[in-house]
Design an enzyme around this catalytic site. Structure first.
Site, PDB file in Angstrom:
ATOM      1  N   ASP A   1      -3.880  10.142   2.194  1.00 57.83           N
ATOM      2  CA  ASP A   1      -3.839   8.795   2.771  1.00 57.83           C
ATOM      3  C   ASP A   1      -4.826   8.749   3.923  1.00 57.83           C
ATOM      4  O   ASP A   1      -4.465   8.894   5.084  1.00 57.83           O
ATOM      5  CB  ASP A   1      -2.418   8.481   3.240  1.00 57.83           C
ATOM      6  N   SER A   2      -6.088   8.557   3.581  1.00 61.01           N
ATOM      7  CA  SER A   2      -7.156   8.669   4.577  1.00 61.01           C
ATOM      8  C   SER A   2      -7.679   7.310   5.000  1.00 61.01           C
ATOM      9  O   SER A   2      -7.582   6.328   4.261  1.00 61.01           O
ATOM     10  CB  SER A   2      -8.317   9.494   4.007  1.00 61.01           C
ATOM     11  N   ASP A  57      -6.798  19.585  10.986  1.00 56.42           N
ATOM     12  CA  ASP A  57      -7.738  19.132   9.965  1.00 56.42           C
ATOM     13  C   ASP A  57      -7.198  19.472   8.576  1.00 56.42           C
ATOM     14  O   ASP A  57      -6.765  20.610   8.316  1.00 56.42           O
ATOM     15  CB  ASP A  57      -9.087  19.808  10.184  1.00 56.42           C
ATOM     16  N   GLY A  58      -7.248  18.508   7.665  1.00 51.68           N
ATOM     17  CA  GLY A  58      -6.710  18.706   6.328  1.00 51.68           C
ATOM     18  C   GLY A  58      -7.420  19.791   5.549  1.00 51.68           C
ATOM     19  O   GLY A  58      -6.792  20.578   4.830  1.00 51.68           O
ATOM     20  N   TYR A 110       0.820  -1.205   0.000  1.00 53.87           N
ATOM     21  CA  TYR A 110       0.000   0.000   0.000  1.00 53.87           C
ATOM     22  C   TYR A 110       0.859   1.262   0.000  1.00 53.87           C
ATOM     23  O   TYR A 110       0.692   2.146  -0.843  1.00 53.87           O
ATOM     24  CB  TYR A 110      -0.926  -0.002   1.218  1.00 53.87           C
ATOM     25  N   GLN A 111       1.801   1.354   0.933  1.00 50.95           N
ATOM     26  CA  GLN A 111       2.590   2.575   1.098  1.00 50.95           C
ATOM     27  C   GLN A 111       3.404   2.889  -0.156  1.00 50.95           C
ATOM     28  O   GLN A 111       3.439   4.042  -0.612  1.00 50.95           O
ATOM     29  CB  GLN A 111       3.548   2.440   2.298  1.00 50.95           C
TER      30      GLN A 111
END
Length: 299
Positions: free
Chosen positions: A161-162, A143-144, A67-68
């Site tokens: 990347d949530s 917060d993004g 994934y990363q």
């Protein structure tokens, strides 16, 4: 039949109803509630350390690289010169760790809402957190959406990347997770504003086996903003259905996302200590099975 497995962690979620996934546990390392979510870290029998947020597996040491590496290098290697990179989310540090390997990157900015996730992974899963000490990284806690509204400047690459927009509460009921704002129209528009003229965006894109309607909606929304949009995926055994996708977007109409600008040789892959990503997998990851390709192509 409801089977109770003593000594096992079982993942259930309203995001994938009717199924569950279990891993045998050696030890519970951390169990705490923060302002935003429930953090657990386990030592498993076969998958190494495992991070769980609100009951959903975020990573295991055994398969996290699939994934990363893909979330980092699909966009980075699709950009001609990715010097400045923003990561929203990714508090475990895995994506930042991979970005730090890219020779073109000069500046990394990260915005994570929960500093306790960062602290937990630094202490208990240090293999994920090596990038936090890189001098190119600036870490913001918050917060993004708010961060994007206040930040002046643009980025060559943005990676979101949530976690999932819906999570389970302590009674296995659905509730909005801390990442819910990262799936709305306003957030996508603000990401577009903060990308440079030839910028590339990569977002966690859920599973085609479980969320094809959500994926189609996100792709449609992205095509309203970007001339080039595509969907790729990777194989991660500890994620629901063993697969998770990525939505990749470019502001440049001449981008060919399936053909990376930066191509790494087998020697490069070994030098960078990559476990999953390579140039062939980059291109192959965009090739979808028939059912998903036909679903996305249908009006």
């Amino acid at each position: 039949m409801d089977q109770h497995l003593e000594g096992w962690f079982t993942e259930r979620s309203p995001m994938w109803p009717g199924q569950a996934f279990s891993l045998k546990i050696k030890k519970l390392i951390l169990d705490k509630h923060t302002q935003y979510q429930h953090i657990q870290i386990f030592d498993t029998e076969k998958y190494g350390r495992m991070l769980v947020l609100d009951g959903a597996i975020q990573l295991t040491e055994r398969d996290e690289a699939a994934y990363q590496e893909m979330l980092a290098f699909l966009p980075l290697n699709s950009h001609p010169n990715p010097q400045k990179v923003l990561v929203i989310g990714g508090g475990d540090g895995g994506v930042v760790r991979e970005i730090c390997k890219h020779p073109a990157v000069k500046e990394i900015v990260m915005c994570e809402i929960d500093d306790q996730v960062v602290a937990a992974c630094k202490e208990h899963i240090p293999s994920m957190a090596t990038g936090f000490s890189d001098p190119r990284l600036t870490l913001h806690i918050g917060d993004g959406m708010e961060f994007l509204g206040k930040y002046e400047g643009t980025f060559d690459v943005i990676i979101t990347d949530s976690s999932d927009p819906e999570v389970a509460d302590d009674n296995d009921q659905s509730k909005n997770g801390p990442a819910v704002t990262l799936f709305n129209d306003a957030f996508y528009s603000r990401l577009h504003e903060k990308l440079a003229h030839n910028g590339v965006l990569a977002s966690q894109g859920e599973s085609m086996w479980l969320h094809k309607h959500l994926i189609k909606g996100l792709i449609k929304k992205s095509k309203e903003l970007y001339p080039v949009v595509d969907y790729a995926y990777t194989c991660t055994p500890s994620y629901p259905s063993g697969q998770i996708g990525f939505i990749i977007c470019s502001k440049s109409s001449t981008s060919h996302l399936r053909d990376p600008v930066t191509k790494w040789s087998s020697e490069d892959v070994k030098r960078l200590k990559l476990k999953y990503y390579n140039t062939a997998i980059h291109s192959a990851s965009f090739v979808l099975p028939n059912f998903m390709r036909e679903f996305l192509d249908a009006e």
